[in-house]
Enzyme design. Structure first.
Site, PDB file in Angstrom:
ATOM      1  N   ALA A 117       0.931  -1.322   0.019  1.00 49.85           N
ATOM      2  CA  ALA A 117      -0.063   0.093  -0.011  1.00 49.85           C
ATOM      3  C   ALA A 117       0.900   1.241   0.041  1.00 49.85           C
ATOM      4  O   ALA A 117       0.810   2.175  -0.757  1.00 49.85           O
ATOM      5  CB  ALA A 117      -0.889  -0.128   1.286  1.00 49.85           C
ATOM      6  N   SER A 142       3.065  -7.847   3.522  1.00 47.70           N
ATOM      7  CA  SER A 142       3.157  -7.866   2.232  1.00 47.70           C
ATOM      8  C   SER A 142       3.980  -8.982   1.616  1.00 47.70           C
ATOM      9  O   SER A 142       3.568  -9.978   0.811  1.00 47.70           O
ATOM     10  CB  SER A 142       3.379  -6.662   1.178  1.00 47.70           C
ATOM     11  OG  SER A 142       2.631  -5.568   1.770  1.00 47.70           O
ATOM     12  N   ALA A 156       2.641 -12.567   2.031  1.00 51.81           N
ATOM     13  CA  ALA A 156       1.463 -12.966   1.557  1.00 51.81           C
ATOM     14  C   ALA A 156       1.566 -14.006   0.502  1.00 51.81           C
ATOM     15  O   ALA A 156       2.204 -14.086  -0.359  1.00 51.81           O
ATOM     16  CB  ALA A 156       0.940 -11.687   0.917  1.00 51.81           C
ATOM     17  N   GLN A 157       1.053 -15.223   0.834  1.00 52.51           N
ATOM     18  CA  GLN A 157       1.121 -16.215  -0.246  1.00 52.51           C
ATOM     19  C   GLN A 157      -0.143 -16.162  -1.008  1.00 52.51           C
ATOM     20  O   GLN A 157       0.005 -16.687  -2.217  1.00 52.51           O
ATOM     21  CB  GLN A 157       1.084 -17.587   0.585  1.00 52.51           C
ATOM     22  CG  GLN A 157       2.076 -17.627   1.394  1.00 52.51           C
ATOM     23  CD  GLN A 157       2.190 -18.829   2.348  1.00 52.51           C
ATOM     24  OE1 GLN A 157       1.396 -19.898   2.194  1.00 52.51           O
ATOM     25  NE2 GLN A 157       3.059 -18.998   3.414  1.00 52.51           N
ATOM     26  N   GLY A 158      -1.264 -15.659  -0.677  1.00 50.92           N
ATOM     27  CA  GLY A 158      -2.581 -15.701  -1.558  1.00 50.92           C
ATOM     28  C   GLY A 158      -2.267 -14.562  -2.476  1.00 50.92           C
ATOM     29  O   GLY A 158      -1.036 -13.913  -2.398  1.00 50.92           O
ATOM     30  N   GLY A 159      -2.777 -14.668  -3.351  1.00 48.57           N
ATOM     31  CA  GLY A 159      -2.524 -13.347  -4.535  1.00 48.57           C
ATOM     32  C   GLY A 159      -3.560 -12.257  -4.488  1.00 48.57           C
ATOM     33  O   GLY A 159      -3.652 -11.854  -3.758  1.00 48.57           O
ATOM     34  N   GLU A 190     -10.014 -19.409  -3.409  1.00 47.64           N
ATOM     35  CA  GLU A 190      -9.630 -19.459  -1.889  1.00 47.64           C
ATOM     36  C   GLU A 190     -10.922 -19.441  -1.183  1.00 47.64           C
ATOM     37  O   GLU A 190     -12.035 -19.020  -1.983  1.00 47.64           O
ATOM     38  CB  GLU A 190      -8.899 -18.302  -1.586  1.00 47.64           C
ATOM     39  CG  GLU A 190      -7.380 -18.574  -2.242  1.00 47.64           C
ATOM     40  CD  GLU A 190      -6.387 -17.448  -2.004  1.00 47.64           C
ATOM     41  OE1 GLU A 190      -6.705 -16.337  -1.256  1.00 47.64           O
ATOM     42  OE2 GLU A 190      -5.214 -17.440  -2.411  1.00 47.64           O
ATOM     43  N   HIS A 222      -6.773 -16.695  10.387  1.00 39.78           N
ATOM     44  CA  HIS A 222      -6.609 -17.434   9.325  1.00 39.78           C
ATOM     45  C   HIS A 222      -6.664 -18.750   9.777  1.00 39.78           C
ATOM     46  O   HIS A 222      -6.103 -19.324  10.928  1.00 39.78           O
ATOM     47  CB  HIS A 222      -5.168 -17.295   8.720  1.00 39.78           C
ATOM     48  CG  HIS A 222      -5.125 -17.868   7.346  1.00 39.78           C
ATOM     49  ND1 HIS A 222      -5.091 -19.344   7.167  1.00 39.78           N
ATOM     50  CD2 HIS A 222      -5.033 -17.233   6.129  1.00 39.78           C
ATOM     51  CE1 HIS A 222      -4.923 -19.511   5.865  1.00 39.78           C
ATOM     52  NE2 HIS A 222      -5.015 -18.313   5.168  1.00 39.78           N
ATOM     53  N   ARG A 246     -13.616 -17.444   5.898  1.00 42.08           N
ATOM     54  CA  ARG A 246     -12.337 -17.814   6.516  1.00 42.08           C
ATOM     55  C   ARG A 246     -12.857 -17.618   8.191  1.00 42.08           C
ATOM     56  O   ARG A 246     -12.181 -18.467   8.987  1.00 42.08           O
ATOM     57  CB  ARG A 246     -11.305 -16.566   6.489  1.00 42.08           C
ATOM     58  CG  ARG A 246     -10.001 -17.017   6.799  1.00 42.08           C
ATOM     59  CD  ARG A 246      -9.066 -15.974   6.254  1.00 42.08           C
ATOM     60  NE  ARG A 246      -8.593 -16.532   4.873  1.00 42.08           N
ATOM     61  CZ  ARG A 246      -7.760 -15.448   4.076  1.00 42.08           C
ATOM     62  NH1 ARG A 246      -7.409 -14.586   4.794  1.00 42.08           N
ATOM     63  NH2 ARG A 246      -7.320 -15.899   3.076  1.00 42.08           N
ATOM     64  N   HIS A 301      -4.553 -12.798  11.680  1.00 41.44           N
ATOM     65  CA  HIS A 301      -4.191 -12.849  10.429  1.00 41.44           C
ATOM     66  C   HIS A 301      -4.367 -11.166   9.639  1.00 41.44           C
ATOM     67  O   HIS A 301      -3.483 -10.665   9.139  1.00 41.44           O
ATOM     68  CB  HIS A 301      -4.613 -13.671   9.369  1.00 41.44           C
ATOM     69  CG  HIS A 301      -4.329 -13.690   8.095  1.00 41.44           C
ATOM     70  ND1 HIS A 301      -2.996 -14.067   7.691  1.00 41.44           N
ATOM     71  CD2 HIS A 301      -4.987 -13.834   6.880  1.00 41.44           C
ATOM     72  CE1 HIS A 301      -2.906 -14.146   6.535  1.00 41.44           C
ATOM     73  NE2 HIS A 301      -4.013 -13.849   5.942  1.00 41.44           N
ATOM     74  N   ARG A 349     -12.437  -9.913   5.821  1.00 43.54           N
ATOM     75  CA  ARG A 349     -12.226  -9.720   4.509  1.00 43.54           C
ATOM     76  C   ARG A 349     -12.191 -10.950   3.745  1.00 43.54           C
ATOM     77  O   ARG A 349     -11.884 -12.055   4.223  1.00 43.54           O
ATOM     78  CB  ARG A 349     -10.618  -9.225   4.513  1.00 43.54           C
ATOM     79  CG  ARG A 349      -9.981  -9.148   3.264  1.00 43.54           C
ATOM     80  CD  ARG A 349      -8.552  -8.681   3.438  1.00 43.54           C
ATOM     81  NE  ARG A 349      -7.756  -9.640   4.232  1.00 43.54           N
ATOM     82  CZ  ARG A 349      -6.932 -10.586   3.473  1.00 43.54           C
ATOM     83  NH1 ARG A 349      -7.164 -10.655   2.366  1.00 43.54           N
ATOM     84  NH2 ARG A 349      -6.331 -11.553   4.449  1.00 43.54           N
ATOM     85  N   SER A 404      -6.591  -8.287   0.166  1.00 41.67           N
ATOM     86  CA  SER A 404      -5.942  -7.047   0.716  1.00 41.67           C
ATOM     87  C   SER A 404      -4.884  -6.613  -0.218  1.00 41.67           C
ATOM     88  O   SER A 404      -4.472  -5.406   0.052  1.00 41.67           O
ATOM     89  CB  SER A 404      -5.389  -7.790   1.967  1.00 41.67           C
ATOM     90  OG  SER A 404      -4.685  -8.858   1.937  1.00 41.67           O
ATOM     91  N   LEU A 405      -3.960  -7.538  -1.009  1.00 39.40           N
ATOM     92  CA  LEU A 405      -2.804  -6.887  -1.800  1.00 39.40           C
ATOM     93  C   LEU A 405      -3.801  -6.084  -2.686  1.00 39.40           C
ATOM     94  O   LEU A 405      -3.239  -4.923  -3.159  1.00 39.40           O
ATOM     95  CB  LEU A 405      -2.127  -8.032  -2.284  1.00 39.40           C
ATOM     96  CG  LEU A 405      -1.412  -8.755  -1.533  1.00 39.40           C
ATOM     97  CD1 LEU A 405      -0.900 -10.112  -2.532  1.00 39.40           C
ATOM     98  CD2 LEU A 405      -0.178  -8.071  -0.983  1.00 39.40           C
TER      99      LEU A 405
HETATM  100  C1  SIN Z   1      -3.597 -17.145   1.993  1.00 40.39           C
HETATM  101  O1  SIN Z   1      -2.719 -17.339   1.156  1.00 40.39           O
HETATM  102  O2  SIN Z   1      -4.401 -18.040   2.469  1.00 40.39           O
HETATM  103  C2  SIN Z   1      -3.841 -15.969   2.694  1.00 40.39           C
HETATM  104  C3  SIN Z   1      -4.586 -15.032   1.510  1.00 40.39           C
HETATM  105  C4  SIN Z   1      -5.013 -13.738   2.209  1.00 40.39           C
HETATM  106  O3  SIN Z   1      -4.788 -13.387   3.304  1.00 40.39           O
HETATM  107  O4  SIN Z   1      -5.683 -13.213   1.410  1.00 40.39           O
END
Ligand code: SIN
Length: 496
Positions: A16, A43, A46-49, A113, A229, A276, A334, A369, A374-375
């Site tokens: 951000a 950031s 972060a694994q999720g995209g 996800e 999470h 989540r 998380h 969220r 978030s990214l």
């Molecule tokens: C995840 O990879 O599980 C986290 C993704 C996120 O927090 O948006």
């Protein structure tokens, strides 16, 4: 220096902060981080995209629908609409900066996800998306002539002139203080997970910017909404727990108990991919009952090295082969949906002070969220704020008396450890009034806790959580009837 020449100070070098700084050109920007870019930064972990409605049959309206359902309808609808409408533009912009999103043949690969009804998550470098985005933004910021870098330091006070932000005080690693003037300041300091004993966040995500803004009198919003999470790696240790990405469940992994029974079976139509908050609570219940919770990813096929290199490396570091063995998991703090109250343009209630990303709350995430928003938020709202700042001629008050607002005394290491345990106990995935009241009284009677800015922040969160007597999204009170189920959230507010 005149006000027009003074820089915009951006505090925080995550996604951000960097997106804001880049978009503020040609205004001069001074970037300040506690660490060098990529270190101690959520950031980067972060694994999720990044979620964007780019798949067949998908649309921003569908993305908005899932965002609102995850957020339990507590979201600000126009903020959601802006986010989802600008997602594809954000992806294209990142591509121009050199981000190479993962592909499936000649098309962008889209994963799934929790809370998403459709495949719409883009990844880069498999589960190393945050690091890939951050690296591209960092390269662009290093090239940008309008951006200057302050050596790593902590911003521990705001300089106010006539009720406007006119500068910040920084403290370097040797404790030396320095006052820096600015035309506007932007807080992009991330979340508060590090105030919880179990968290996926790095130590720097301790609410420092939020505490600073609150000390200066900027209102905060939705402080009670902390997302947990469901699948951090359940290992002993003090500090951030490694994340086991939800994308694995999107690829077929399932949660199960010690006996191998599916934890999410029959709990929600999306089962393991339910929003989540629901999944985190189910995992929590299993742990509270004395069992262990496991992520069974043995059915995930394909090239782990390409799709999940981070999880693979994490598991192997802990002696687990995720292709053949189940992964022990626990919920962990998380993402903070609450934060410094800002309008659509990132303005706080204090003139010249802006906030963006996880430290801010513009209502986009509601009470919980949606994964991989978030990214996206950091990029979309960072660019929006940066463009606004680029256009501002001269905003801060230039005359009047000065006042220094300090964030306050920091907790000692032992007080912080106690506070983190207390937050986890009282403000964790399942809450009740009695435990929260006890926690509040404990902080109040313990000088080391209540005199620290971290203690004050946790106090404010407890007060907010006590005031919200019913469960909503990630704020779940076992001593209250749930006001409405996620499935019955009215989504009409977005239509038309
Ligand atoms: C995840 O990879 O599980 C986290 C993704 C996120 O927090 O948006």
């Amino acid at each position: 220096m005149t006000g027009a020449q003074l820089p915009v100070i951006v505090v925080g070098c995550g996604v951000a902060g960097l997106a804001t700084a880049l978009a503020a050109a040609p205004r001069p920007v001074l970037l300040i981080g506690r660490q060098t870019v990529g270190q101690d930064c959520a950031s980067a972990l972060a694994q999720g995209g990044i979620a964007a409605a780019m798949g067949h049959g998908d649309s921003p309206a569908e993305h908005a629908r899932d965002t609102l359902a995850a957020g339990a309808g507590h979201n600000r609808p126009d903020a959601v609409r802006y986010l989802v409408d600008h997602a594809v533009v954000a992806v294209r912009w990142l591509q121009t900066l050199g981000v190479e999103f993962d592909r499936d043949g000649d098309k962008l690969a889209l994963g799934r996800e929790g809370g998403h009804h459709l495949h719409r998550i883009l990844h880069a470098g498999g589960d190393a998306s945050g690091a890939a985005l951050l690296a591209a933004l960092h390269r662009a910021a290093l090239r940008a002539a309008h951006i200057q870098w302050q050596p790593p330091c902590d911003v521990d006070a705001l300089l106010l002139r006539d009720q406007c932000v006119a500068g910040v005080r920084v403290r370097d690693r040797d404790g030396r203080e320095n006052a820096l003037e600015c035309s506007e300041a932007v807080l992009a300091t991330g979340g508060i997970g590090a105030l919880f004993a179990a968290t996926t966040n790095p130590a720097g995500a301790d609410g420092s910017g939020l505490a600073l803004a609150m000390a200066a009198g900027a209102p905060a919003l939705d402080l009670e909404f902390m997302q947990f999470h469901p699948t951090a790696l359940a290992v002993a240790g003090n500090g951030a727990l490694p994340l086991i990405t939800e994308a694995l469940r999107g690829a077929g992994a399932v949660l199960c108990d010690d006996d191998g029974a599916r934890i999410m079976a029959g709990r929600h139509p999306l089962a393991d991919l339910a929003p989540r908050d629901l999944v985190a609570r189910q995992v929590w219940q299993v742990l509270q009952a004395g069992g262990r919770a496991w992520l069974d990813a043995t059915a995930v096929t394909g090239d782990w090295q390409r799709r999940f290199p981070t999880v693979d490396a994490i598991c192997r570091r802990h002696g687990i082969d995720p292709r053949t063995q189940r992964i022990p998991v626990t919920p962990a703090a998380h993402f903070h949906m609450g934060g410094i109250a800002v309008d659509f343009d990132g303005r706080t209630a204090i003139r010249g002070l802006h906030a963006v990303g996880e430290t801010a709350c513009n209502g986009v995430h509601g009470a919980n969220r949606l994964a991989s928003n978030s990214l996206l938020e950091g990029i979309v709202y960072g660019r929006r704020l940066g463009r606004l700042l680029a256009d501002v001629r001269l905003s801060a008050c230039r005359s009047g008396s000065h006042r220094l607002v300090e964030r306050g005394q920091s907790a000692t290491d032992s007080a912080l450890a106690e506070l983190r345990a207390l937050s986890w106990r009282a403000l964790g995935p399942v809450r009740d009034g009695a435990t929260m009241r006890q926690a509040l009284a404990h902080i109040h009677h313990d000088a080391a806790l209540h005199s620290s800015w971290q203690g004050k922040l946790v106090t404010r969160m407890l007060e907010a959580a006590l005031l919200r007597r019913r469960s909503l999204g990630a704020h779940y009170r076992q001593d209250a009837e749930k006001r409405q189920s996620v499935q019955s959230v009215p989504l009409r507010s977005l239509q038309g």
